[in-house]
Design a protein around this motif. Structure first.
Motif, mmCIF file in Angstrom:
data_model
loop_
_atom_site.group_PDB
_atom_site.id
_atom_site.type_symbol
_atom_site.label_atom_id
_atom_site.label_comp_id
_atom_site.label_asym_id
_atom_site.label_seq_id
_atom_site.Cartn_x
_atom_site.Cartn_y
_atom_site.Cartn_z
ATOM 1 N N ASN A 261 0.822 -1.218 0.000
ATOM 2 C CA ASN A 261 0.000 0.000 0.000
ATOM 3 C C ASN A 261 0.852 1.262 0.000
ATOM 4 O O ASN A 261 0.521 2.242 -0.653
ATOM 5 N N THR B 100 -4.253 -7.559 2.161
ATOM 6 C CA THR B 100 -3.833 -6.293 2.776
ATOM 7 C C THR B 100 -3.927 -5.077 1.853
ATOM 8 O O THR B 100 -4.034 -3.946 2.349
ATOM 9 N N THR C 43 -5.570 -2.278 -0.055
ATOM 10 C CA THR C 43 -6.894 -1.693 0.163
ATOM 11 C C THR C 43 -7.744 -1.761 -1.101
ATOM 12 O O THR C 43 -7.225 -1.852 -2.219
ATOM 13 N N ASP C 44 -9.040 -1.685 -0.911
ATOM 14 C CA ASP C 44 -9.954 -1.711 -2.058
ATOM 15 C C ASP C 44 -9.694 -0.527 -2.990
ATOM 16 O O ASP C 44 -9.771 -0.659 -4.218
ATOM 17 N N ASP C 45 -9.410 0.628 -2.411
ATOM 18 C CA ASP C 45 -9.135 1.810 -3.237
ATOM 19 C C ASP C 45 -7.884 1.602 -4.077
ATOM 20 O O ASP C 45 -7.861 1.961 -5.265
ATOM 21 N N ASN C 46 -6.856 1.012 -3.501
ATOM 22 C CA ASN C 46 -5.633 0.759 -4.265
ATOM 23 C C ASN C 46 -5.842 -0.331 -5.310
ATOM 24 O O ASN C 46 -5.264 -0.260 -6.399
#
Length: 260
Positions: free
Chosen positions: A64, A116, A118-121
């Motif tokens: 991330n 791990t 993130t959904d946004d990434n």
């Protein structure tokens, strides 16, 4: 020489002297420490244009953080095979060149990323382009550079220095380029073939070369042509290995960096 001819001659000389330098990074593989050292080296060289060939995730704990760094800096980036797997939750398919031990460790490491990142990434990764073509105009000269993760037809294909290059040019059809820059293999090289410059910029975060240094490519573009240099950067590998040992990523990937 009259003033018009003199000015034209002066302008031609100025155009021939003009150069553009860009840096191309690839295969960071969640190693934020190596990435920051590479960025620092690029900054010291005075290079302001940076492009990334993907594989931001897997095998170190900072997936991330690496994605955030690339996003925050607005670095144009293309989709690597590891990015694609995480973005679309694709199945983990064993690779023929891995033994059973590496296959098992690889699955655990990739599952760490799946759990791990993130959904946004993941959404951001899913929107990355497959390849980019850069066109630079120097005077009347156009210089074209194709950026791919692995090859123009697949981000899973391995193209090593010893491999024939005519097939790569055939993939382009009538699209003429002056240089093709790739990553994926984690082995860097600079090679000329049939008037085209082939560059593998190596890996920033998980080099397979003996020195394990963070590698990236610096391209110098002028009206006369394009040249490339592979840059190698030291970083605290032991610190990265220890962070891997302290995470849920298999120790295999820390041992790899330390050449165990």
């Amino acid at each position: 020489m009259d003033n018009t001819a003199f000015e034209k001659n002066r302008q031609c000389k100025a155009e021939r002297m003009q150069t553009i330098e860009i840096a191309i990074i690839s295969d960071i593989h969640a190693n934020i420490i190596a990435l920051e050292e590479a960025f620092d080296d690029i900054r010291k060289k005075g290079i302001t244009q940076v492009y990334c060939l993907g594989d931001l995730v897997d095998f170190a704990p900072w997936g991330n953080e690496v994605i955030a760094r690339i996003r925050d800096r607005g670095i144009p980036c293309i989709l690597g095979n590891h990015d694609e797997r995480i973005a679309y939750d694709q199945p983990i398919i064993p690779l023929a060149h891995h033994d059973s031990i590496e296959t098992a460790h690889r699955e655990l490491a990739i599952r760490f990323s799946k759990n791990t990142i993130t959904d946004d990434n993941k959404k951001w990764l899913a929107e990355l382009p497959f390849q980019l073509e850069l066109t630079f105009k120097l005077g009347e000269q156009l210089k074209r550079i194709l950026l791919v993760h692995a090859s123009p037809r697949s981000n899973d294909e391995y193209v090593f220095e010893s491999d024939p290059k005519e097939g790569l040019l055939d993939m382009l059809g009538g699209n003429k380029v002056d240089a093709i820059v790739m990553g994926h293999t984690h082995f860097s090289y600079v090679q000329h073939y049939a008037g085209v410059l082939f560059v593998n910029c190596g890996s920033v975060g998980r080099s397979k070369e003996k020195d394990r240094k963070a590698a990236y490519a610096m391209l110098t573009i002028s009206a006369d042509g394009i040249s490339a240099e592979i840059c190698k950067v030291d970083y605290p590998i032991t610190e990265v290995a220890n962070a891997i040992y302290e995470s849920n990523i298999p120790d295999f990937y820390g041992d790899f960096l330390l050449l165990k």
